[in-house]
Design an enzyme around this catalytic site. Sequence first.
Site, PDB file in Angstrom:
ATOM      1  N   GLY A  96      57.437   1.937  22.012  1.00  0.00           N
ATOM      2  CA  GLY A  96      55.933   2.725  21.287  1.00  0.00           C
ATOM      3  C   GLY A  96      55.816   4.101  20.614  1.00  0.00           C
ATOM      4  CG  ASP A 118      60.581  -0.754  31.824  1.00  0.00           C
ATOM      5  OD1 ASP A 118      59.792  -1.202  30.976  1.00  0.00           O
ATOM      6  OD2 ASP A 118      59.677  -0.839  33.285  1.00  0.00           O
TER       7      ASP A 118
HETATM    8  O1  F6P Z   1      57.393   0.725  30.738  1.00  0.00           O
HETATM    9  C1  F6P Z   1      57.779   1.654  32.139  1.00  0.00           C
HETATM   10  C2  F6P Z   1      55.982   0.435  32.606  1.00  0.00           C
HETATM   11  O2  F6P Z   1      56.691   0.814  34.198  1.00  0.00           O
HETATM   12  C3  F6P Z   1      56.405  -0.517  33.292  1.00  0.00           C
HETATM   13  O3  F6P Z   1      57.582  -1.193  34.056  1.00  0.00           O
HETATM   14  C4  F6P Z   1      55.022  -1.709  33.686  1.00  0.00           C
HETATM   15  O4  F6P Z   1      54.541  -2.887  33.817  1.00  0.00           O
HETATM   16  C5  F6P Z   1      54.504  -0.551  32.804  1.00  0.00           C
HETATM   17  O5  F6P Z   1      55.002   0.520  32.616  1.00  0.00           O
HETATM   18  C6  F6P Z   1      52.749   0.274  33.702  1.00  0.00           C
HETATM   19  O6  F6P Z   1      52.094   0.821  32.278  1.00  0.00           O
HETATM   20  P1  F6P Z   1      50.918   1.090  33.340  1.00  0.00           P
HETATM   21  O7  F6P Z   1      51.597   2.954  33.602  1.00  0.00           O
HETATM   22  O8  F6P Z   1      50.138   1.772  31.522  1.00  0.00           O
HETATM   23  O9  F6P Z   1      50.141   1.010  34.084  1.00  0.00           O
END
Ligand code: F6P
Length: 336
Positions: A96, A118
């Site tokens: 992003g 990830d």
């Molecule tokens: O991209 C990293 C991550 O931890 C993903 O593994 C997970 O699905 C997402 O971010 C969770 O995002 P947030 O912290 O906005 O809930």
Amino acid sequence: MTGGGDAPGLNGIIESASRVLLNNGVEVVGILDGFEGVFQERTKTITMDAIIGIHSEAGTFLGTSNKSKILGRADEFQKCFAHLNLDGLIAAGGDGTFKGLLELAPKLKIIGVPKTIDNDLQGTEITFGYDTACTVVADAVDALRATANAHHRVMVVETMGRSAGWIALGGGLASSADAILIPERPFSREKFATYLTKAHESKKPGMVIVVSEAAMAEGEDAVFSENLKSSTGIRFGGIGERVSRWIEENTPWEARHVVLGHLQRAHQPTTTDRFLTAGMGAKAAELVLTQNWNRAVVYRDGKILDAPLSDIQGPPRKVPPSHRWVKLCESLGIFI
Ligand code: F6P
């Protein structure tokens, strides 16, 4: 600047890049809370005292945000950035962050450092934070074996990873989980039920399985906890509970589930991630000192190199279904 979801190791990038630059007489300014810090012109001057030692802490010294995007606000971003009177920007972020910055790259001087637990970014073999997330998963699987064996149950561990299964695969393999379900290999309900039932019939004391948050059965969709309309898109979650209930309904096992969630982002960086971020931050600083802008710091063939910024942007890098780690699971008898 640190953008997007936090990842263990961000503070290592901040500390090592800042130390190299400060040691070379460069003034370093920290932008607070990702893109928001540029739009709102919120910054703090980085001093050696402020950052020495932060490499061992999770989170980010500068704060981050994964809500705001640049898309559609490029001109505004460029104007606000100009007001900060900075020569260039080192940005640690994920897809992003770089999707937005790439729009500006020709006009802005940027050094990109790929970041996500990830491990699903293009152009780099590993992202910092990944090893730490896998360590959380492996420690959880090891710990849950005790209660699984005590109660003769299947314990289901739901991991993060978004649409890629790297965390479940790495953490599950490192802890020799009994099964690893990842989005890239939709599982056969029938084969999985047979595998679990056979294990029960062979008097296995208990089982611990790892399920990636976007994993799904053959012919089915991933499970979303809520379909957010915000810029963060869909939010996966719930597969662990679904699989646990399904196991109780379709096999002789009792089952329970654990969702590791943000524990995978909260653990202190592992030694591996500390080495990675010390080197990557120093490389970012070297690119600044040599005025070699619009480059990304990447990890390839065991080395920290630089590559075009565009190399680290693109669709998620998924686990190839026949990846050597998948084959290793199969040879170890781990259901995958
Ligand atoms: O991209 C990293 C991550 O931890 C993903 O593994 C997970 O699905 C997402 O971010 C969770 O995002 P947030 O912290 O906005 O809930």
